[in-house]
Design a protein around this motif. Sequence first.
Motif, PDB file in Angstrom:
ATOM      1  N   ALA A 118      13.087  52.908  62.316  1.00  0.00           N
ATOM      2  CA  ALA A 118      14.293  53.755  61.577  1.00  0.00           C
ATOM      3  C   ALA A 118      15.273  54.213  62.740  1.00  0.00           C
ATOM      4  O   ALA A 118      16.609  54.591  62.531  1.00  0.00           O
ATOM      5  CB  ALA A 118      13.840  55.184  60.943  1.00  0.00           C
ATOM      6  N   LEU A 119      15.072  53.906  64.164  1.00  0.00           N
ATOM      7  CA  LEU A 119      15.900  54.600  65.155  1.00  0.00           C
ATOM      8  C   LEU A 119      16.782  53.660  66.062  1.00  0.00           C
ATOM      9  O   LEU A 119      17.617  54.063  66.561  1.00  0.00           O
ATOM     10  CB  LEU A 119      14.827  55.438  65.886  1.00  0.00           C
ATOM     11  CG  LEU A 119      14.602  56.841  65.392  1.00  0.00           C
ATOM     12  CD1 LEU A 119      13.478  57.407  66.176  1.00  0.00           C
ATOM     13  CD2 LEU A 119      15.635  57.735  65.307  1.00  0.00           C
ATOM     14  N   ILE A 145      30.618  65.104  63.490  1.00  0.00           N
ATOM     15  CA  ILE A 145      31.321  64.931  62.092  1.00  0.00           C
ATOM     16  C   ILE A 145      30.469  64.042  61.291  1.00  0.00           C
ATOM     17  O   ILE A 145      30.430  62.903  61.840  1.00  0.00           O
ATOM     18  CB  ILE A 145      32.874  64.664  61.811  1.00  0.00           C
ATOM     19  CG1 ILE A 145      33.472  65.634  62.878  1.00  0.00           C
ATOM     20  CG2 ILE A 145      33.323  64.444  60.706  1.00  0.00           C
ATOM     21  CD1 ILE A 145      34.921  65.236  63.100  1.00  0.00           C
ATOM     22  N   GLY A 146      29.662  64.579  60.234  1.00  0.00           N
ATOM     23  CA  GLY A 146      28.609  63.785  59.727  1.00  0.00           C
ATOM     24  C   GLY A 146      27.257  63.755  60.498  1.00  0.00           C
ATOM     25  O   GLY A 146      26.495  62.755  60.583  1.00  0.00           O
ATOM     26  N   GLY A 147      27.019  65.080  60.661  1.00  0.00           N
ATOM     27  CA  GLY A 147      25.976  65.294  61.356  1.00  0.00           C
ATOM     28  C   GLY A 147      24.755  65.168  60.755  1.00  0.00           C
ATOM     29  O   GLY A 147      23.809  64.972  61.560  1.00  0.00           O
ATOM     30  N   ALA A 148      24.400  65.113  59.398  1.00  0.00           N
ATOM     31  CA  ALA A 148      23.219  64.835  58.817  1.00  0.00           C
ATOM     32  C   ALA A 148      23.099  63.178  58.598  1.00  0.00           C
ATOM     33  O   ALA A 148      21.833  62.958  58.191  1.00  0.00           O
ATOM     34  CB  ALA A 148      23.125  65.575  57.590  1.00  0.00           C
ATOM     35  N   GLY A 149      23.993  62.353  59.041  1.00  0.00           N
ATOM     36  CA  GLY A 149      23.855  60.983  58.611  1.00  0.00           C
ATOM     37  C   GLY A 149      22.994  60.379  59.794  1.00  0.00           C
ATOM     38  O   GLY A 149      22.532  60.730  60.844  1.00  0.00           O
ATOM     39  N   GLY A 281       9.242  65.566  71.849  1.00  0.00           N
ATOM     40  CA  GLY A 281       9.427  66.006  70.550  1.00  0.00           C
ATOM     41  C   GLY A 281      10.820  66.456  70.466  1.00  0.00           C
ATOM     42  O   GLY A 281      10.997  67.404  69.505  1.00  0.00           O
ATOM     43  N   LYS A 282      11.662  66.047  71.371  1.00  0.00           N
ATOM     44  CA  LYS A 282      12.977  66.462  71.120  1.00  0.00           C
ATOM     45  C   LYS A 282      13.907  65.402  70.214  1.00  0.00           C
ATOM     46  O   LYS A 282      15.090  65.765  70.172  1.00  0.00           O
ATOM     47  CB  LYS A 282      13.713  66.560  72.664  1.00  0.00           C
ATOM     48  CG  LYS A 282      12.982  67.308  73.370  1.00  0.00           C
ATOM     49  CD  LYS A 282      13.718  67.496  74.899  1.00  0.00           C
ATOM     50  CE  LYS A 282      13.108  68.495  75.653  1.00  0.00           C
ATOM     51  NZ  LYS A 282      13.551  68.363  77.180  1.00  0.00           N
ATOM     52  N   LEU A 283      13.301  64.302  69.889  1.00  0.00           N
ATOM     53  CA  LEU A 283      14.246  63.493  68.956  1.00  0.00           C
ATOM     54  C   LEU A 283      13.337  62.831  67.984  1.00  0.00           C
ATOM     55  O   LEU A 283      12.350  62.010  68.167  1.00  0.00           O
ATOM     56  CB  LEU A 283      14.597  62.346  69.903  1.00  0.00           C
ATOM     57  CG  LEU A 283      15.717  61.338  69.187  1.00  0.00           C
ATOM     58  CD1 LEU A 283      16.665  61.637  68.250  1.00  0.00           C
ATOM     59  CD2 LEU A 283      16.021  60.322  70.265  1.00  0.00           C
ATOM     60  N   LEU A 284      13.676  62.901  66.620  1.00  0.00           N
ATOM     61  CA  LEU A 284      12.733  62.618  65.435  1.00  0.00           C
ATOM     62  C   LEU A 284      13.682  61.911  64.425  1.00  0.00           C
ATOM     63  O   LEU A 284      14.826  62.416  64.174  1.00  0.00           O
ATOM     64  CB  LEU A 284      11.787  63.549  64.963  1.00  0.00           C
ATOM     65  CG  LEU A 284      10.556  64.004  66.004  1.00  0.00           C
ATOM     66  CD1 LEU A 284       9.916  65.280  65.268  1.00  0.00           C
ATOM     67  CD2 LEU A 284       9.662  62.804  66.060  1.00  0.00           C
ATOM     68  N   PRO A 285      13.184  60.989  63.659  1.00  0.00           N
ATOM     69  CA  PRO A 285      13.877  60.408  62.716  1.00  0.00           C
ATOM     70  C   PRO A 285      13.827  60.914  61.302  1.00  0.00           C
ATOM     71  O   PRO A 285      13.105  61.860  61.097  1.00  0.00           O
ATOM     72  CB  PRO A 285      13.422  58.863  62.403  1.00  0.00           C
ATOM     73  CG  PRO A 285      12.116  59.199  62.760  1.00  0.00           C
ATOM     74  CD  PRO A 285      12.285  60.233  63.888  1.00  0.00           C
ATOM     75  N   ARG A 286      15.166  61.289  60.437  1.00  0.00           N
ATOM     76  CA  ARG A 286      15.170  61.677  59.443  1.00  0.00           C
ATOM     77  C   ARG A 286      14.974  60.561  58.369  1.00  0.00           C
ATOM     78  O   ARG A 286      15.558  59.799  58.067  1.00  0.00           O
ATOM     79  CB  ARG A 286      16.593  62.457  59.087  1.00  0.00           C
ATOM     80  CG  ARG A 286      16.608  63.107  57.924  1.00  0.00           C
ATOM     81  CD  ARG A 286      18.067  63.695  57.511  1.00  0.00           C
ATOM     82  NE  ARG A 286      18.146  64.321  56.301  1.00  0.00           N
ATOM     83  CZ  ARG A 286      19.123  64.514  55.427  1.00  0.00           C
ATOM     84  NH1 ARG A 286      20.308  63.984  55.800  1.00  0.00           N
ATOM     85  NH2 ARG A 286      19.261  65.329  54.351  1.00  0.00           N
ATOM     86  N   MET A 287      13.455  60.521  57.641  1.00  0.00           N
ATOM     87  CA  MET A 287      13.212  59.348  56.891  1.00  0.00           C
ATOM     88  C   MET A 287      13.233  60.007  55.578  1.00  0.00           C
ATOM     89  O   MET A 287      13.276  61.128  54.895  1.00  0.00           O
ATOM     90  CB  MET A 287      11.826  59.492  57.106  1.00  0.00           C
ATOM     91  CG  MET A 287      11.277  59.148  58.855  1.00  0.00           C
ATOM     92  SD  MET A 287      12.152  57.576  59.176  1.00  0.00           S
ATOM     93  CE  MET A 287      11.248  56.419  58.151  1.00  0.00           C
ATOM     94  N   ASP A 288      13.729  58.943  54.623  1.00  0.00           N
ATOM     95  CA  ASP A 288      13.546  58.905  53.206  1.00  0.00           C
ATOM     96  C   ASP A 288      11.992  59.174  52.748  1.00  0.00           C
ATOM     97  O   ASP A 288      11.555  58.395  53.580  1.00  0.00           O
ATOM     98  CB  ASP A 288      14.297  57.684  52.631  1.00  0.00           C
ATOM     99  CG  ASP A 288      14.267  57.982  51.051  1.00  0.00           C
ATOM    100  OD1 ASP A 288      15.376  58.590  50.562  1.00  0.00           O
ATOM    101  OD2 ASP A 288      13.541  57.558  50.176  1.00  0.00           O
ATOM    102  N   GLY A 307      24.252  55.593  47.691  1.00  0.00           N
ATOM    103  CA  GLY A 307      23.982  56.897  48.084  1.00  0.00           C
ATOM    104  C   GLY A 307      22.789  57.817  47.912  1.00  0.00           C
ATOM    105  O   GLY A 307      22.592  59.010  47.795  1.00  0.00           O
ATOM    106  N   GLY A 308      21.953  56.775  47.218  1.00  0.00           N
ATOM    107  CA  GLY A 308      20.628  57.497  46.796  1.00  0.00           C
ATOM    108  C   GLY A 308      19.556  57.676  47.649  1.00  0.00           C
ATOM    109  O   GLY A 308      18.479  58.191  47.479  1.00  0.00           O
ATOM    110  N   ALA A 309      19.885  57.433  49.004  1.00  0.00           N
ATOM    111  CA  ALA A 309      18.703  57.616  50.076  1.00  0.00           C
ATOM    112  C   ALA A 309      18.873  58.875  50.755  1.00  0.00           C
ATOM    113  O   ALA A 309      20.067  59.376  50.774  1.00  0.00           O
ATOM    114  CB  ALA A 309      18.840  56.540  51.029  1.00  0.00           C
ATOM    115  N   ASN A 310      17.953  59.692  50.868  1.00  0.00           N
ATOM    116  CA  ASN A 310      18.022  60.899  51.914  1.00  0.00           C
ATOM    117  C   ASN A 310      17.215  60.559  52.952  1.00  0.00           C
ATOM    118  O   ASN A 310      16.215  60.930  53.046  1.00  0.00           O
ATOM    119  CB  ASN A 310      17.341  62.025  50.889  1.00  0.00           C
ATOM    120  CG  ASN A 310      17.374  63.270  51.325  1.00  0.00           C
ATOM    121  OD1 ASN A 310      18.237  63.506  52.318  1.00  0.00           O
ATOM    122  ND2 ASN A 310      16.267  64.366  51.099  1.00  0.00           N
ATOM    123  N   GLY A 311      17.905  60.097  53.912  1.00  0.00           N
ATOM    124  CA  GLY A 311      17.492  59.719  55.242  1.00  0.00           C
ATOM    125  C   GLY A 311      17.286  58.368  55.260  1.00  0.00           C
ATOM    126  O   GLY A 311      17.610  57.431  54.383  1.00  0.00           O
TER     127      GLY A 311
END
Length: 317
Positions: A118-119, A145-149, A281-288, A307-311
């Motif tokens: 994922a990364l 800007i776009g911080g959760a992407g 433990g300072k960097l982890l992926p945001r996974m769907d 736009g249906g993915a959440n991670g």
Amino acid sequence: MDAPDAPFHWADLPMPQAGPGEVLVRIHASGVNPLDTKIRAGAADHARHPLPAVLGMDLAGVVEQVGPGVTDFVRGDEVWAMAGGVAGVQGSMAQFAAVDARLLAKKPANLSMRQAAALPLAIITAWEGMVDIANVQPADKVLVIGGAGGVGHVALQIARARAAQTFGVDSGAAAEYLKSIGTVAIDRNTPVDAYVEEFTDGLGFDVVYDCVGALDTAFKAVRKFGKVTSSLGWGTYSLGPLSFRSASYAGVFTLRPLLSGEGRQAHGRILAEAKKLVEDGKLLPRMDSRRLTLDQAQQAHELLRTGGANGKLVLEL
């Protein structure tokens, strides 16, 4: 696949061999990126990849064979990379790939293959902006800007790991996630002048990373002598606000080493450095939450396009 937007299909291809400077990787997981969907649709002139082709840029897997001249890897090593899927180089949606060893690094031990795949693209893009260009320092106020992407959430974690104060602009729905990674959440509907005043006393942010093509906002948000960078910088923008602040701008083009062949060792270096952050433990992926297999590539592309993915979405082989 036969044409842009045609359904994916299985194909039997010759078994790759590790040539000089290459490593044969048995792929366990292939990350899916928005750029993959654009390449497939013929809408990515900057990412040439003649079709039909094997798509997929990110991979995680195991070294199967080491080519002549490679000394950093041995058979059985678990690795990750952004290794192909552009410029006619075979992508990661396959069981095996012969990969330029300079693009590879050993996979973080605490990540599954799915998480690791994922990364790479996100890490390299975020690292080039935050570290190589902006050189974020402790106590810097960093705005993404776009911080959760895909790139944004990694950029924020890298900045946090460098002891910066982080602020993420995104939708209201992303606020809880941004807070969970130690970031101040800013609703994207908030006027830029309002949050510059609230969080910097009107002075502006030391570093602004634009991940969504919002440079007009970034130029207004940066402080005097600050730094702006962007991973999506094409378009027409007013340079006045940037110039009046004596601030600097630099773009990030992560694909350049894959397209040109130049500077590929930087990708391996970045992933090796990021491995330390992940294992600390300072960097982890945001996974769907969906677990998808290779035969669900069509579904993955549709989720990204709508736009249906959440991670991050990953195909497991």
